[in-house]
Scaffold this motif. Sequence first.
Motif, mmCIF file in Angstrom:
data_model
loop_
_atom_site.group_PDB
_atom_site.id
_atom_site.type_symbol
_atom_site.label_atom_id
_atom_site.label_comp_id
_atom_site.label_asym_id
_atom_site.label_seq_id
_atom_site.Cartn_x
_atom_site.Cartn_y
_atom_site.Cartn_z
ATOM 1 N N LYS A 187 -3.104 8.905 15.501
ATOM 2 C CA LYS A 187 -4.384 8.219 15.670
ATOM 3 C C LYS A 187 -4.222 6.701 15.660
ATOM 4 N N ALA A 188 -2.995 6.239 15.387
ATOM 5 C CA ALA A 188 -2.717 4.806 15.441
ATOM 6 C C ALA A 188 -2.368 4.356 16.854
ATOM 7 N N ALA A 189 -2.448 5.257 17.819
ATOM 8 C CA ALA A 189 -2.098 4.921 19.208
ATOM 9 C C ALA A 189 -2.855 3.681 19.664
ATOM 10 N N GLY A 190 -2.120 2.705 20.174
ATOM 11 C CA GLY A 190 -2.729 1.489 20.692
ATOM 12 C C GLY A 190 -3.144 0.477 19.649
ATOM 13 N N LYS A 191 -2.935 0.771 18.356
ATOM 14 C CA LYS A 191 -3.331 -0.153 17.296
ATOM 15 C C LYS A 191 -2.215 -1.159 16.999
ATOM 16 N N ARG A 192 -2.594 -2.271 16.379
ATOM 17 C CA ARG A 192 -1.635 -3.222 15.840
ATOM 18 C C ARG A 192 -1.598 -3.015 14.335
ATOM 19 N N VAL A 193 -0.376 -2.876 13.788
ATOM 20 C CA VAL A 193 -0.215 -2.512 12.377
ATOM 21 C C VAL A 193 0.776 -3.464 11.711
ATOM 22 N N LEU A 194 0.375 -4.043 10.583
ATOM 23 C CA LEU A 194 1.241 -4.898 9.773
ATOM 24 C C LEU A 194 1.419 -4.256 8.404
ATOM 25 N N LEU A 195 2.667 -4.028 8.019
ATOM 26 C CA LEU A 195 2.993 -3.439 6.718
ATOM 27 C C LEU A 195 3.876 -4.413 5.950
ATOM 28 N N GLY A 246 0.802 -1.208 0.000
ATOM 29 C CA GLY A 246 0.000 0.000 0.000
ATOM 30 C C GLY A 246 0.839 1.265 0.000
ATOM 31 N N TYR A 247 0.171 2.397 0.162
ATOM 32 C CA TYR A 247 0.832 3.706 0.233
ATOM 33 C C TYR A 247 0.067 4.538 1.247
ATOM 34 N N PHE A 248 0.644 5.664 1.657
ATOM 35 C CA PHE A 248 0.104 6.350 2.832
ATOM 36 C C PHE A 248 0.005 7.864 2.656
ATOM 37 N N HIS A 249 -0.033 8.274 1.401
ATOM 38 C CA HIS A 249 -0.262 9.672 1.053
ATOM 39 C C HIS A 249 -1.362 9.718 0.001
ATOM 40 N N VAL A 250 -1.855 10.891 -0.292
ATOM 41 C CA VAL A 250 -2.952 11.017 -1.252
ATOM 42 C C VAL A 250 -2.463 10.755 -2.672
ATOM 43 N N ASP A 251 -3.155 9.862 -3.355
ATOM 44 C CA ASP A 251 -2.979 9.621 -4.786
ATOM 45 C C ASP A 251 -4.381 9.618 -5.366
ATOM 46 N N THR A 286 7.723 -2.081 -8.645
ATOM 47 C CA THR A 286 8.280 -1.145 -9.623
ATOM 48 C C THR A 286 7.539 0.184 -9.659
ATOM 49 N N ASP A 287 6.428 0.288 -8.953
ATOM 50 C CA ASP A 287 5.630 1.512 -8.982
ATOM 51 C C ASP A 287 6.184 2.506 -7.961
ATOM 52 N N PRO A 288 6.614 3.703 -8.420
ATOM 53 C CA PRO A 288 7.137 4.715 -7.481
ATOM 54 C C PRO A 288 6.113 5.118 -6.412
ATOM 55 N N LEU A 289 4.836 4.937 -6.719
ATOM 56 C CA LEU A 289 3.791 5.260 -5.744
ATOM 57 C C LEU A 289 3.930 4.414 -4.485
ATOM 58 N N ILE A 290 4.469 3.200 -4.634
ATOM 59 C CA ILE A 290 4.484 2.227 -3.554
ATOM 60 C C ILE A 290 5.891 1.910 -3.048
ATOM 61 N N GLN A 291 6.890 2.025 -3.892
ATOM 62 C CA GLN A 291 8.259 1.690 -3.495
ATOM 63 C C GLN A 291 8.685 2.446 -2.238
ATOM 64 N N GLY A 292 9.122 1.714 -1.234
ATOM 65 C CA GLY A 292 9.628 2.327 -0.017
ATOM 66 C C GLY A 292 8.577 2.854 0.931
ATOM 67 N N GLU A 293 7.310 2.724 0.580
ATOM 68 C CA GLU A 293 6.245 3.284 1.415
ATOM 69 C C GLU A 293 6.142 2.592 2.773
ATOM 70 N N ALA A 294 6.293 1.269 2.796
ATOM 71 C CA ALA A 294 6.181 0.547 4.072
ATOM 72 C C ALA A 294 7.256 0.998 5.048
ATOM 73 N N SER A 295 8.478 1.125 4.560
ATOM 74 C CA SER A 295 9.591 1.549 5.418
ATOM 75 C C SER A 295 9.374 2.957 5.954
ATOM 76 N N GLU A 296 8.958 3.868 5.085
ATOM 77 C CA GLU A 296 8.771 5.262 5.503
ATOM 78 C C GLU A 296 7.627 5.400 6.502
ATOM 79 N N PHE A 297 6.510 4.704 6.243
ATOM 80 C CA PHE A 297 5.374 4.807 7.160
ATOM 81 C C PHE A 297 5.700 4.141 8.500
ATOM 82 N N ALA A 298 6.443 3.046 8.441
ATOM 83 C CA ALA A 298 6.863 2.388 9.683
ATOM 84 C C ALA A 298 7.709 3.333 10.526
ATOM 85 N N TRP A 308 6.710 -4.800 10.259
ATOM 86 C CA TRP A 308 6.798 -4.505 8.830
ATOM 87 C C TRP A 308 8.028 -5.180 8.242
ATOM 88 N N HIS A 309 7.915 -5.585 6.989
ATOM 89 C CA HIS A 309 9.056 -6.148 6.285
ATOM 90 C C HIS A 309 8.738 -6.321 4.808
#
Length: 341
Positions: A259-267, A230-235, A274-286, A300-301
């Motif tokens: 707002k993610a306080a107390g949540k469990r998150v898997l990335l 996934g990605y975490f900015h507006v597209d 190959t899509d620049p929209l998604i490349q590196g998004e998991a690492s940056e959001f983590a 995340w991994h």
Amino acid sequence: MRAAALFVISAALVVGSGVAFGYATHHFGKHQSADEAGVVAPPTGPLSEASSDSTATTDSSGGTDSAPVSSHPVVKAGGPGTVTELNVPSADSDWKSRPVFVYRPDVPANVVLPVVYLLHGVPGEPDRIMRSVKDVLDQAFTTGGEAPFIVAAPTGEGTAHNDTEWADAQDGKDMVETYLVRNVIPAVEGKTPRPASMRAIVGFSMGGYGAANLTLRHPDLFSQFASLAGYFHVDDPDGMFGSDSTVEAANTPDDMVKKAAGKRVLLLEDQDETDPLIQGEASEFAQRLHDCNCGVDLSWHLEPGGHTYDFVTAVFPKVISFLDQGFTAAPGATPTPAPAG
């Protein structure tokens, strides 16, 4: 152009008997909730009215005060689960109704299970996403030792806006967020609304964005989310947000991490992306989630594969295990059965 997007959201919770579903061509025309309670009539008013700034969240139906269920029953499925189709009223004039495909494990009908809402990407369809995870769910719940849960895959595409971002359109023509939160959740959960501790959301590609965005906009509804490639900015190629900076800010997960306080998150991100929209998004959001110091249970991994349904199928065992750990840890130790009949 976005690479072919697949949004997989995991297990959804439905009480009641299921009907076997033939994936090749057969669809069910019967409109019923999973617990035979009927579809809840959609409330009036779009969610966007309550979400006009980046700090607003909606006190939506299906919240934590609805029913006294609070734990994940550890039961083993007796065989393969079943998939049924619910035709749930839309929240806009673009579609009269939008189908939801619901997977229910083979467990007694009166056992209350957690629900996972599975979001597809664009292009994508709910039955195709369900097909990519159905066998994985069957194996996990019969011989894999995982505690069963329900998975519901709603429809996130539109006609006026094909790429809906699982959001509400500023022009009101595709109100997908309202459809999911106000119509789908009551239709799936029926007479036994789950607390947030028994509800999660999972998505692939655009669905991964939707899973994060909807959880952060409605933290009262979901305790966990998983974003797959996934990605975490507006597209917003189809103008869902109308180029309105205030609306965009209210739909930017990167800026809502507190707002993610107390949540469990898997990335999870595919190594061959190959899509620049998604490349590196998991690492940056983590990193953003880590830096917020707000008590996020984060995993995340990178995973082998590319941006395809095969990736979703391959990583879904990890998704199931992650969600089960969170559901099992929910407060309370005694499963609460739903009323029989």
